[in-house]
Design a protein around this motif. Structure first.
Motif, mmCIF file in Angstrom:
data_model
loop_
_atom_site.group_PDB
_atom_site.id
_atom_site.type_symbol
_atom_site.label_atom_id
_atom_site.label_comp_id
_atom_site.label_asym_id
_atom_site.label_seq_id
_atom_site.Cartn_x
_atom_site.Cartn_y
_atom_site.Cartn_z
ATOM 1 N N ILE A 93 0.836 -1.195 0.000
ATOM 2 C CA ILE A 93 0.000 0.000 0.000
ATOM 3 C C ILE A 93 0.875 1.251 0.000
ATOM 4 N N GLY A 94 2.067 1.138 0.604
ATOM 5 C CA GLY A 94 2.995 2.272 0.624
ATOM 6 C C GLY A 94 3.447 2.667 -0.776
ATOM 7 N N ASP A 95 3.762 1.669 -1.595
ATOM 8 C CA ASP A 95 4.192 1.953 -2.972
ATOM 9 C C ASP A 95 3.054 2.593 -3.768
ATOM 10 N N GLN A 96 1.840 2.098 -3.551
ATOM 11 C CA GLN A 96 0.691 2.664 -4.273
ATOM 12 C C GLN A 96 0.429 4.103 -3.844
ATOM 13 N N LEU A 97 0.527 4.369 -2.551
ATOM 14 C CA LEU A 97 0.351 5.734 -2.051
ATOM 15 C C LEU A 97 1.402 6.680 -2.628
ATOM 16 N N LEU A 98 2.641 6.212 -2.712
ATOM 17 C CA LEU A 98 3.733 7.034 -3.249
ATOM 18 C C LEU A 98 3.457 7.422 -4.700
ATOM 19 N N LYS A 99 2.992 6.445 -5.500
ATOM 20 C CA LYS A 99 2.681 6.728 -6.902
ATOM 21 C C LYS A 99 1.550 7.753 -7.014
ATOM 22 N N ILE A 100 0.540 7.609 -6.161
ATOM 23 C CA ILE A 100 -0.591 8.542 -6.188
ATOM 24 C C ILE A 100 -0.142 9.944 -5.795
ATOM 25 N N GLN A 101 0.686 10.028 -4.758
ATOM 26 C CA GLN A 101 1.113 11.340 -4.269
ATOM 27 C C GLN A 101 2.061 12.043 -5.233
ATOM 28 N N LYS A 102 2.770 11.292 -6.055
ATOM 29 C CA LYS A 102 3.625 11.897 -7.080
ATOM 30 C C LYS A 102 2.790 12.562 -8.165
ATOM 31 N N GLY A 103 1.511 12.154 -8.234
ATOM 32 C CA GLY A 103 0.610 12.715 -9.238
ATOM 33 C C GLY A 103 0.199 11.663 -10.237
#
Length: 409
Positions: free
Chosen positions: A115-125
């Motif tokens: 979930i951390g990797d998915q959140l990072l991708k989302i927060q990058k835009g």
């Protein structure tokens, strides 16, 4: 009908050509112009109808026409019932936008991965989120996803999602996303539950219904073979050898059964593996890739593979166990004969499941000849209607007696 009629951009035309999209399917013919014209959609479309491309293509075209911002914002949210279908939709978005000068950022949000990797991708835009509802709500709970710029909300396989208890989750999602958005719902059936869900999402949808339930199974030879349960493994081996099937998808009823049967077949020298919901996401992706690349010849699966599994060269689908839902029969057999090819679907019948199979035939107006294979003797038992016991006078208590016992009379 050629895709030329949709007046698509050069970049999308190149992607269609590279991915061998030549003729629009009926659902694509109906839905693409409506989405481009900003209509809400409630579409009834069976598996294998080309519905994924019917919403991916026009959404990408509409996004391409918008002015880009420095940081991508989530404009598209697609919800799907399974991880496999989620990844297939993500792949379609990626393939269709590969020639864009500014490619949209697409993120898959599914369980079984970090979930951390998915959140990072989302927060990058990112521009497009394709998700299973459970993991999406996990991320929403962390308050680290901004859906305020959402323009397109897509609900794919709505009937299947309702089977998985989606109704309550939807209420939470609808509270968060903007009211002013384009809504696109796709379902194999128009059940009362689906219509109730649709009314929560939109009251102005244009309804699209592709009438024929058999258009996608025209190239499938459907067979039904009587066999005693203890002889099913031997019959399956016999059929694979007789017809030289190179790629076989076998549906069984439980996760444990997929493991047990695949183990027995591997011991017999077959390239076989199991596929079910208890596998990690890494295991699921790896197993499907091995099956797609013909490193596995037989995949024993639960109904997790009945939808969202797009493999073009499956020779035969076997209903080792019949599906519980009559609707899942069509989804299962639709895994073969894809991309204009032919295929075979075989159901194993016995005295216990024959009545259920007749319900499937009635549901889809089928009349599949029932076979017996030499060397696999089977005795069909006649079902006798059992009459209930005759009522005994004075046996049942009267209402007065019941009230008297309760002290109410």
């Amino acid at each position: 009908m050629s895709f030329e009629i949709f007046n698509l951009s050069l970049e999308l035309k190149k992607a269609l050509e590279k991915n061998s999209y030549k003729e629009a399917t009926p659902i694509q013919k109906e839905v693409i112009p409506l989405i481009k014209s900003k209509h809400d959609i409630l579409a009834q479309a069976q598996t294998g109808s080309g519905k994924t491309a019917s919403f991916v293509i026009p959404i990408l075209e509409l996004l391409k026409e918008e002015k880009s911002t420095k940081k991508a914002k989530i404009k598209v949210l697609v919800l799907a019932p399974t991880r496999e279908l989620t990844l297939q939709i993500t792949e379609t978005f990626s393939n269709m936008s590969q020639f864009f000068e500014k490619k949209p950022s697409i993120v898959s949000v599914i369980g079984g991965e970090s979930i951390g990797d998915q959140l990072l991708k989302i927060q990058k835009g990112c521009d497009i989120v394709v998700a299973t509802s459970g993991r999406l709500l996990d991320i929403i709970d962390k308050k680290q996803m901004d859906l305020s710029n959402l323009q397109y909300f897509v609900l794919d396989e709505a009937d299947k999602m309702l089977d998985l208890g989606f109704a309550q989750e939807l209420d939470t999602i609808l509270e968060i996303i903007p009211k002013n958005r384009q809504n696109l719902l796709f379902s194999a059936t128009y059940s009362k539950k689906v219509i109730d869900i649709a009314s929560k999402i939109t009251t102005t949808a244009t309804k699209v219904k592709i009438e024929s339930k058999t258009t996608h199974v025209e190239n499938i030879e459907q067979r039904a073979i009587f066999v005693n349960k203890e002889n099913r493994n031997a019959l399956l081996k016999h059929l694979i050898k007789q017809y030289k099937f190179k790629s076989v998808l076998v549906f069984v009823s439980t996760k444990r059964a997929t493991e047990n049967i695949s183990y027995k077949f591997r011991k017999s020298g077959y390239l076989a593996e199991s596929f079910h919901g208890d596998l990690t996401q890494e295991e699921r992706v790896y197993t499907l890739e091995e099956f797609k690349n013909k490193k596995l010849n037989i995949l024993f699966s639960t109904d997790i593979a009945s939808r969202g599994l797009h493999i073009d060269d499956i020779d035969c689908v076997i209903n080792f166990d019949l599906p519980r839902s009559t609707e899942d029969y069509i989804h299962r057999i639709g895994r073969t004969a894809r991309a204009g090819k032919t295929g075979v679907a075989i159901s194993f019948l016995d005295n216990d499941n024959l009545a259920h199979f007749k319900l499937i035939e009635k549901r889809y107006k089928l009349d599949i000849p029932k076979e017996q294979i030499e060397g696999f003797d089977f005795t069909l038992e006649k079902v006798k209607k059992q009459k209930g016991p005759m009522p005994v006078k004075g046996k049942r208590k009267s209402k007065k007696d019941k009230l008297r016992e309760q002290g109410l009379k």
